[in-house]
Design an enzyme around this catalytic site. Structure first.
Site, PDB file in Angstrom:
ATOM      1  N   ILE A   1       0.771  -1.128  -0.019  1.00  0.00           N
ATOM      2  CA  ILE A   1      -0.016  -0.005  -0.044  1.00  0.00           C
ATOM      3  C   ILE A   1       0.814   1.148   0.156  1.00  0.00           C
ATOM      4  O   ILE A   1       0.308   2.317  -0.086  1.00  0.00           O
ATOM      5  CB  ILE A   1      -0.890  -0.046   1.407  1.00  0.00           C
ATOM      6  CG1 ILE A   1      -0.131   0.092   2.734  1.00  0.00           C
ATOM      7  CG2 ILE A   1      -2.030  -1.004   1.038  1.00  0.00           C
ATOM      8  CD1 ILE A   1      -1.143   0.076   3.797  1.00  0.00           C
TER       9      ILE A   1
ATOM     10  N   GLY B   1       8.323   4.392   0.866  1.00  0.00           N
ATOM     11  CA  GLY B   1       9.121   5.483   0.983  1.00  0.00           C
ATOM     12  C   GLY B   1      10.757   5.454   0.968  1.00  0.00           C
ATOM     13  O   GLY B   1      11.220   4.181   0.292  1.00  0.00           O
TER      14      GLY B   1
ATOM     15  N   SER C   1      11.452   2.409   3.727  1.00  0.00           N
ATOM     16  CA  SER C   1      10.568   1.268   4.164  1.00  0.00           C
ATOM     17  C   SER C   1       9.445   1.000   3.094  1.00  0.00           C
ATOM     18  O   SER C   1       9.327   2.053   2.350  1.00  0.00           O
ATOM     19  CB  SER C   1       9.902   1.511   5.542  1.00  0.00           C
ATOM     20  OG  SER C   1       9.213   2.391   5.556  1.00  0.00           O
ATOM     21  N   THR C   2       8.811  -0.124   3.027  1.00  0.00           N
ATOM     22  CA  THR C   2       7.715  -0.577   2.295  1.00  0.00           C
ATOM     23  C   THR C   2       6.613  -0.884   3.318  1.00  0.00           C
ATOM     24  O   THR C   2       6.884  -1.757   4.228  1.00  0.00           O
ATOM     25  CB  THR C   2       8.138  -1.562   1.230  1.00  0.00           C
ATOM     26  OG1 THR C   2       9.395  -1.131   0.418  1.00  0.00           O
ATOM     27  CG2 THR C   2       7.108  -1.855   0.384  1.00  0.00           C
ATOM     28  N   VAL C   3       5.460  -0.431   3.039  1.00  0.00           N
ATOM     29  CA  VAL C   3       4.368  -0.682   3.883  1.00  0.00           C
ATOM     30  C   VAL C   3       3.457  -1.725   3.129  1.00  0.00           C
ATOM     31  O   VAL C   3       3.060  -1.383   1.812  1.00  0.00           O
ATOM     32  CB  VAL C   3       3.731   0.402   4.209  1.00  0.00           C
ATOM     33  CG1 VAL C   3       2.459   0.271   5.033  1.00  0.00           C
ATOM     34  CG2 VAL C   3       4.611   1.890   4.687  1.00  0.00           C
TER      35      VAL C   3
ATOM     36  N   ASP D   1      11.018  13.585  12.825  1.00  0.00           N
ATOM     37  CA  ASP D   1      10.602  13.498  11.721  1.00  0.00           C
ATOM     38  C   ASP D   1       9.234  13.946  11.037  1.00  0.00           C
ATOM     39  O   ASP D   1       8.700  13.345  10.357  1.00  0.00           O
ATOM     40  CB  ASP D   1      10.947  12.218  10.761  1.00  0.00           C
ATOM     41  CG  ASP D   1      11.148  12.178   9.306  1.00  0.00           C
ATOM     42  OD1 ASP D   1      11.359  13.387   8.665  1.00  0.00           O
ATOM     43  OD2 ASP D   1      10.812  11.215   8.660  1.00  0.00           O
TER      44      ASP D   1
END
Length: 723
Positions: A19, A22, A25-27, A136
């Protein structure tokens, strides 16, 4: 490594779909089969997974973030190492990021921006209370759910990434980092407040304050460049909101808000006092009025950043001879208008304007000269004419007013060549009167007036009167009849109209209408019987006499108020009347079933068979109180407070519900009475049905040290309405 749909992690989490992705990371969207719920799994990318220092910091911070429980923070359920995979299992939020939302709208409305900022600040404040700094904060890490709730994400990754060197992967974050982060110095809660200020700036303007081609250039802008007040890009921003944003984004941390709670307090105050300048402890920024943009190319204007403005000012100083076509916006505290050099096009416009003014002056002088010459000629003509008449009189050729014998033997006055008798034009049409006057070398000067007895277009009056001696070519004042200004009501046919139609027609002709009702055996009810006057002008009142039909003997309306409904119906039937509209109404003073009020008839009289309406009491109004209930299931570990010596320590504690009363005072309800507990024992905080004391959906459970009165632990509750 990309995870495909259907892959299981820890034999528990089934990957459904990717979904998002970035820089770090990958979500994935996944399903937890153990708890039967959907979750989001954020998997570190391989380049970060291979860095042991990064992974250790990531795990440490993610575990700390897992202890955060707040409605405006994405909950972290688990932190997992599985071979080369390092991932966080967290709450799945159905929605979009704030960054995407801003991009879709261009910029957000003021109230919407304040609402989102308050929710984000509440999440940040909850983390700061647990001594967790995000580091962040940016719109990409804020998720807006479908129900409008805003949640802050990525507390676990933030601190680990802050130790890494800024690269292109950090391009999105560098727009929001604080000056101390850009410098590589110590950062605390005020760094998050700076990033929150940049985020609010982007919400209300649709742009970040500092831009550049590289991360280093943007970081330097955070350190060195003055921030352009957001009102330059959006003049509708209240001054109070602008001051909050500017205070959040001060270069020096000690000039910013000391805590997120202070930001929340000022943001909430804006909703009541949007134009009050109540923000204190900041540089005296002046609200800057943007200069009128000057076209660079055909119809194009250029929005300017703070760095561009500085460059334009520098270029203006270095190249004064060239002139500038860009607008210069003053971002300094002094409130003075922006200045710029005049363009060549503007100079040419002003020269043409001056030339046009000179030409107009010359034309005016020429006209004055011509008029003066004409006047001189007329004066000379008159003088010569009078001298000629004088010579003729003295020579005896013509007598100016000599008495001469006419054909019928009557003496008449002899006219000079410059005189004529005034003809009679009264009762002539306008055209005939003008022709007759021209025959006598006279000019007709018209005016118009209303006359009730003179036909329109006919001459009503003249001055001078007929027979008077007047000078040739002089003007004669003639009044032309406009006819009557009165409206002939008989011509409108209102005597045969319904009263409502006649009233509308007369009012459209600017007449006032008065209605008088009369009985009539010959004219139907609602029809006009007669009217007066026959003629009327605008503003007059016309009286319409309207038929109510044949005479009817009225009957008295019985008083049924205070009677039961059965008694009222019987009384109406006895009077030959019927019940009309009926209704019920709650009453604390009138018994159930008793009539409260009645209507029908005029002055207590009504025609036979008429209807009488009434309202019946339904008794006192019943009120229901909405119940709100919450539940909690947790344990509290006292060893967090005392460390290794937990077994030898005891605590005297109680558990209570804390809420606010309607007047803002604190109210409490005991959930667990005073109890002494050994420090290594886990205290269960488990209550399945906590009822709200004040009828609201907000409150908190507190674990209290009875001896000191200190609150050891606070659990936020959300109450739900019960049927």
């Amino acid at each position: 490594m990309t995870l495909r749909p259907g892959v299981y992690l820890q034999d528990r989490y089934e990957i459904i779909d990717q979904i998002g992705s970035g820089g770090m990371s990958t979500v994935y969207k996944a399903k937890c089969h153990k708890l039967n719920r959907l979750v989001a799994i954020k998997v570190l990318k391989e380049e970060f997974s291979s860095d042991s220092n990064f992974v250790s910091k990531f795990k440490m911070e993610a575990q700390a973030a897992a202890g955060l429980a707040h409605p405006n923070i994405v909950s972290v359920y688990d932190v997992v190492d599985e071979g080369s995979l390092h991932y966080i299992v967290m709450e799945l939020i159905e929605g979009i990021t704030l960054k995407t939302y801003i991009a879709s709208k261009g910029y957000l409305e003021i109230k919407e921006s304040i609402g989102i900022a308050i929710q984000v600040a509440q999440g940040i404040a909850a983390a700061h209370e647990q001594h967790i700094i995000h580091r962040d904060i940016k719109p990409q890490n804020m998720i807006i759910s479908k129900d409008g709730k805003v949640k802050v994400a990525d507390f676990g990754i933030a601190r680990a990434v802050s130790a890494q060197t800024m690269s292109s992967a950090a391009m999105g974050s560098v727009h929001y980092i604080s000056p101390e982060q850009a410098r590589g110095g110590f950062s605390d809660e005020r760094s998050d407040i700076y990033s929150l200020g940049i985020t609010m700036y982007e919400m209300v303007t649709g742009r970040v304050p500092f831009q550049g081609e590289t991360t280093v250039a943007i970081a330097l802008a955070h350190l060195e460049d003055a921030i352009v007040p957001p009102s330059v890009y959006n003049p509708e921003i209240p001054i109070s909101l602008e001051r909050i944003i500017l205070k959040c984004t001060e270069k020096k941390p000690d000039r910013r808000y000391a805590s997120a709670m202070e930001v929340i307090a000022d943001l909430r105050r804006i909703l009541a006092e949007p134009e009050e300048e109540y923000v204190r402890g900041m540089a005296d920024y002046a609200r800057t009025v943007p200069a009128v943009p000057v076209d660079i190319t055909e119809g194009a204007t250029v929005p300017l950043s703070g760095r561009e403005l500085a460059q334009i000012k520098e270029a203006t100083r270095d190249e004064e001879h060239a002139g500038s076509q860009e607008p210069v916006v003053d971002v300094m505290p002094a409130r003075r208008p922006a200045r710029r050099r005049m363009t060549e096009a503007e100079r040419r416009f002003h020269r043409e304007e001056d030339d046009g003014a000179n030409v107009q002056l010359e034309r005016l002088l020429a006209v004055v000269g011509i008029v003066a010459a004409v006047i001189i000629v007329i004066v000379l003509f008159v003088v010569v004419s009078h001298l000629s008449g004088l010579f003729q009189s003295s020579s005896g050729l013509f007598g100016s007013h000599a008495s001469q014998e006419t054909e019928n033997g009557v003496d008449t006055e002899t006219l000079a060549d410059t005189e004529v008798y005034m003809p009679d034009v009264v009762d002539l049409s306008e055209d005939l009167a003008e022709a007759k006057l021209k025959e006598s070398n006279l000019n007709m000067k018209r005016s118009y007036a209303f006359y009730d007895d003179i036909e329109k277009g006919m001459v009503a009056e003249q001055d001078p009167e007929a027979g008077e001696i007047v000078s040739r070519w002089s003007s004669v004042n003639v009044v032309i009849s406009n006819g009557t200004d009165k409206i002939d009501l008989s011509a409108l046919g209102i005597g045969e109209m319904e009263a409502t139609d006649a009233q509308l027609l007369l009012e459209n002709k600017q007449l006032t209408v008065a209605i008088v009702e009369e009985e009539s055996d010959t004219v139907a009810s609602g029809q006009v019987i007669r009217y007066e006057p026959e003629l009327a002008v605008e503003g007059d009142t016309v009286t319409l006499y309207v038929s109510t039909g044949p005479h009817v003997d009225l009957v008295a309306v019985p008083v049924i108020v205070g009677q039961t409904e059965e008694e009222a119906i019987a009384m109406l039937a006895e009077a030959g009347l019927t019940p009309g509209d009926t209704a019920t109404e709650a009453s604390d003073t009138v018994e159930v079933g008793v009539i409260i009020s009645q209507s029908g008839g005029e002055n207590g009289m009504i025609e036979p068979g008429g209807q009488v309406s009434y309202v019946v009491s339904s008794g006192p109004a019943t009120t229901t109180t909405q119940r709100y209930v919450a539940s909690i299931n947790d344990v509290y570990d006292f060893s967090n407070l005392i460390g290794p010596g937990a077994k030898s320590s005891t605590f005297t504690v109680m558990v209570r519900l804390h809420q606010k009363d309607s007047d803002g005072s604190d109210i409490y309800k005991e959930l667990m009475s005073t109890r002494t507990i050994v420090g290594d024992v886990l205290l269960p905080i488990s209550y399945t049905s906590i009822e709200s004391m004040n009828g609201t959906d907000e409150g908190e459970v507190e674990v209290v040290d009875v001896k000191s009165g200190a609150v050891l632990k606070t659990y936020q509750l959300t109450f739900f309405a019960m049927d």
